[in-house]
Design a protein around this motif. Structure first.
Motif, PDB file in Angstrom:
ATOM      1  N   ALA A   1       0.830  -1.204   0.000  1.00  0.00           N
ATOM      2  CA  ALA A   1       0.000   0.000   0.000  1.00  0.00           C
ATOM      3  C   ALA A   1       0.867   1.258   0.000  1.00  0.00           C
ATOM      4  O   ALA A   1       0.589   2.214  -0.739  1.00  0.00           O
ATOM      5  CB  ALA A   1      -0.932  -0.009   1.215  1.00  0.00           C
ATOM      6  N   ARG A   2       1.911   1.279   0.807  1.00  0.00           N
ATOM      7  CA  ARG A   2       2.800   2.455   0.877  1.00  0.00           C
ATOM      8  C   ARG A   2       3.411   2.772  -0.484  1.00  0.00           C
ATOM      9  O   ARG A   2       3.650   3.934  -0.819  1.00  0.00           O
ATOM     10  CB  ARG A   2       3.914   2.227   1.891  1.00  0.00           C
ATOM     11  N   HIS A   3       3.679   1.726  -1.250  1.00  0.00           N
ATOM     12  CA  HIS A   3       4.319   1.914  -2.547  1.00  0.00           C
ATOM     13  C   HIS A   3       3.308   1.946  -3.694  1.00  0.00           C
ATOM     14  O   HIS A   3       3.661   1.703  -4.850  1.00  0.00           O
ATOM     15  CB  HIS A   3       5.372   0.831  -2.763  1.00  0.00           C
ATOM     16  N   GLY A   4       2.052   2.253  -3.360  1.00  0.00           N
ATOM     17  CA  GLY A   4       1.041   2.491  -4.378  1.00  0.00           C
ATOM     18  C   GLY A   4       0.408   1.260  -4.985  1.00  0.00           C
ATOM     19  O   GLY A   4      -0.185   1.340  -6.074  1.00  0.00           O
ATOM     20  N   GLY A   5       0.498   0.128  -4.304  1.00  0.00           N
ATOM     21  CA  GLY A   5      -0.086  -1.094  -4.845  1.00  0.00           C
ATOM     22  C   GLY A   5      -1.551  -0.916  -5.210  1.00  0.00           C
ATOM     23  O   GLY A   5      -2.343  -0.418  -4.408  1.00  0.00           O
ATOM     24  N   TYR A   6      -1.891  -1.312  -6.422  1.00  0.00           N
ATOM     25  CA  TYR A   6      -3.256  -1.133  -6.910  1.00  0.00           C
ATOM     26  C   TYR A   6      -3.764  -2.433  -7.537  1.00  0.00           C
ATOM     27  O   TYR A   6      -3.034  -3.121  -8.242  1.00  0.00           O
ATOM     28  CB  TYR A   6      -3.334  -0.011  -7.946  1.00  0.00           C
ATOM     29  N   CYS A   7      -5.038  -2.738  -7.254  1.00  0.00           N
ATOM     30  CA  CYS A   7      -5.702  -3.908  -7.851  1.00  0.00           C
ATOM     31  C   CYS A   7      -7.059  -3.441  -8.362  1.00  0.00           C
ATOM     32  O   CYS A   7      -7.796  -2.763  -7.640  1.00  0.00           O
ATOM     33  CB  CYS A   7      -5.863  -5.003  -6.804  1.00  0.00           C
TER      34      CYS A   7
ATOM     35  N   PRO B   1       2.539   6.873  -6.043  1.00  0.00           N
ATOM     36  CA  PRO B   1       1.490   6.778  -7.069  1.00  0.00           C
ATOM     37  C   PRO B   1       1.098   5.327  -7.329  1.00  0.00           C
ATOM     38  O   PRO B   1       1.905   4.410  -7.148  1.00  0.00           O
ATOM     39  CB  PRO B   1       2.158   7.405  -8.301  1.00  0.00           C
ATOM     40  N   ASP B   2      -0.134   5.134  -7.750  1.00  0.00           N
ATOM     41  CA  ASP B   2      -0.646   3.780  -7.983  1.00  0.00           C
ATOM     42  C   ASP B   2       0.182   3.031  -9.022  1.00  0.00           C
ATOM     43  O   ASP B   2       0.609   3.594 -10.038  1.00  0.00           O
ATOM     44  CB  ASP B   2      -2.101   3.830  -8.481  1.00  0.00           C
ATOM     45  N   LYS B   3       0.379   1.748  -8.728  1.00  0.00           N
ATOM     46  CA  LYS B   3       0.960   0.832  -9.710  1.00  0.00           C
ATOM     47  C   LYS B   3       0.392  -0.544  -9.444  1.00  0.00           C
ATOM     48  O   LYS B   3       0.060  -0.904  -8.310  1.00  0.00           O
ATOM     49  CB  LYS B   3       2.482   0.821  -9.627  1.00  0.00           C
ATOM     50  N   ASP B   4       0.237  -1.315 -10.495  1.00  0.00           N
ATOM     51  CA  ASP B   4      -0.418  -2.612 -10.379  1.00  0.00           C
ATOM     52  C   ASP B   4       0.338  -3.552  -9.452  1.00  0.00           C
ATOM     53  O   ASP B   4       1.574  -3.574  -9.448  1.00  0.00           O
ATOM     54  CB  ASP B   4      -0.542  -3.282 -11.753  1.00  0.00           C
ATOM     55  N   VAL B   5      -0.422  -4.300  -8.665  1.00  0.00           N
ATOM     56  CA  VAL B   5       0.150  -5.373  -7.857  1.00  0.00           C
ATOM     57  C   VAL B   5       0.367  -6.553  -8.801  1.00  0.00           C
ATOM     58  O   VAL B   5      -0.591  -7.157  -9.282  1.00  0.00           O
ATOM     59  CB  VAL B   5      -0.783  -5.760  -6.698  1.00  0.00           C
ATOM     60  N   GLY B   6       1.608  -6.877  -9.062  1.00  0.00           N
ATOM     61  CA  GLY B   6       1.930  -7.804 -10.138  1.00  0.00           C
ATOM     62  C   GLY B   6       1.454  -9.226  -9.969  1.00  0.00           C
ATOM     63  O   GLY B   6       1.202  -9.928 -10.944  1.00  0.00           O
ATOM     64  N   GLU B   7       1.330  -9.689  -8.694  1.00  0.00           N
ATOM     65  CA  GLU B   7       1.045 -11.110  -8.485  1.00  0.00           C
ATOM     66  C   GLU B   7      -0.438 -11.411  -8.304  1.00  0.00           C
ATOM     67  O   GLU B   7      -0.801 -12.489  -7.848  1.00  0.00           O
ATOM     68  CB  GLU B   7       1.823 -11.625  -7.273  1.00  0.00           C
TER      69      GLU B   7
END
Length: 283
Positions: A168-174, A237-243
């Motif tokens: 979350a701190r690093h912008g994880g987005y789903c 900023p948001d970035k996709d959660v890869g897994e």
């Protein structure tokens, strides 16, 4: 007071052993090192994968708790420490009048991946080696001569288990759709559940052979991450959660455990993570 053997005294087993010892029980903790566990806990240095090291296990054990963590994430590692290790311990205790044994398992034994609800009666046909080996270990206990109970924990979080917070701190987005359902339980409730079941066993209460231990509220990954980001405020900023595509997608029910009378300390992710975020100085 009872003689309790806790095999595997890491985060969960170690806290459980310390709590039981503080209550006056005679507690023995098995671990690969000789590092102290907690006040009042007798440490036995042994490797469950090597039966020759298990000759020093205590006599007259009342309760066995098997809560190991495989040191290597591989099929061989899981087999050696969950299946073979449990069988080695059970063999070493053969002839003793153990009242009850508990095996700490995982919801990885479930194969459902389409947002289904699962409970203790649901089918288990895991495709992963982790799920298969856990299921084999469960079977080893439930087919042994000792009365046994399997406790399947879902995703464990708590002190030192901050992976979701860091995402979350690093912008994880789903994406919110299709929903990816997640399930979790706080470390303190893992210890609480085991303590509760041990107390029941020592009182002579009848226990089921399997309990699914998870909090009251399955939640989507989207909801969890967005709630955390809102609470923290200062995030990347948001970035996709890869897994995301590799995550389990099911909803786990704790109705059997609730019906037995266990009261959760943290009933949902907001209760537990709010404490963690506060302690970490993030809110």
């Amino acid at each position: 007071m009872a003689r309790i053997l806790v095999v595997g005294t890491g985060d969960i087993g170690g806290h459980l052993a310390g709590q039981m010892a503080a209550e006056g029980h005679e507690v023995f903790g098995v671990r690969r090192s000789d590092k102290p566990v907690a006040e009042g806990v007798t440490v036995i240095s042994a490797d469950v994968a090597d039966p020759e090291t298990l000759t020093g296990l205590p006599d007259n054990v009342d309760i066995l708790v098997y809560s190991v963590a495989a040191p290597v994430f591989s099929k061989e590692g899981y087999h050696n420490y969950y299946v073979k290790g449990l069988k080695n311990v059970l063999k070493s205790l053969k002839g003793q009048n153990v009242k009850h044994a508990f095996f700490v398992s995982s919801s990885s034994v479930y194969h459902q991946m389409d947002a289904e609800w699962v409970d203790e009666t649901s089918e288990t046909q895991p495709s992963s080696f982790a799920g298969k080996e856990m299921l084999a270990a469960e079977d080893a206990l439930l087919k042994s001569d000792i009365a046994g109970t399997v406790v399947r924990f879902t995703g464990i979080y708590g002190p030192g288990r901050t992976r979701m917070i860091e995402q979350a701190r690093h912008g994880g987005y789903c994406d919110p759709e299709p929903a990816v359902w997640t399930n979790r339980i706080h470390r303190d409730d893992c210890v609480g559940v085991l303590h509760f079941l041990i107390t029941k066993a020592l009182s002579g209460d009848k226990l089921d052979n399997i309990y699914l231990a998870t909090d009251d509220e399955p939640a989507t990954l989207f909801d969890v991450l967005e709630w955390m980001k809102d609470r923290i405020g200062d995030v990347d900023p948001d970035k996709d959660v890869g897994e995301v595509s590799r995550r389990a997608n099911r909803r786990c029910s704790n109705k059997r455990l609730r019906a037995l009378g266990y009261d959760f300390r943290y009933t949902n992710y907001r209760d537990g993570y709010d404490v963690m975020l506060t302690e970490m100085g993030l809110i």
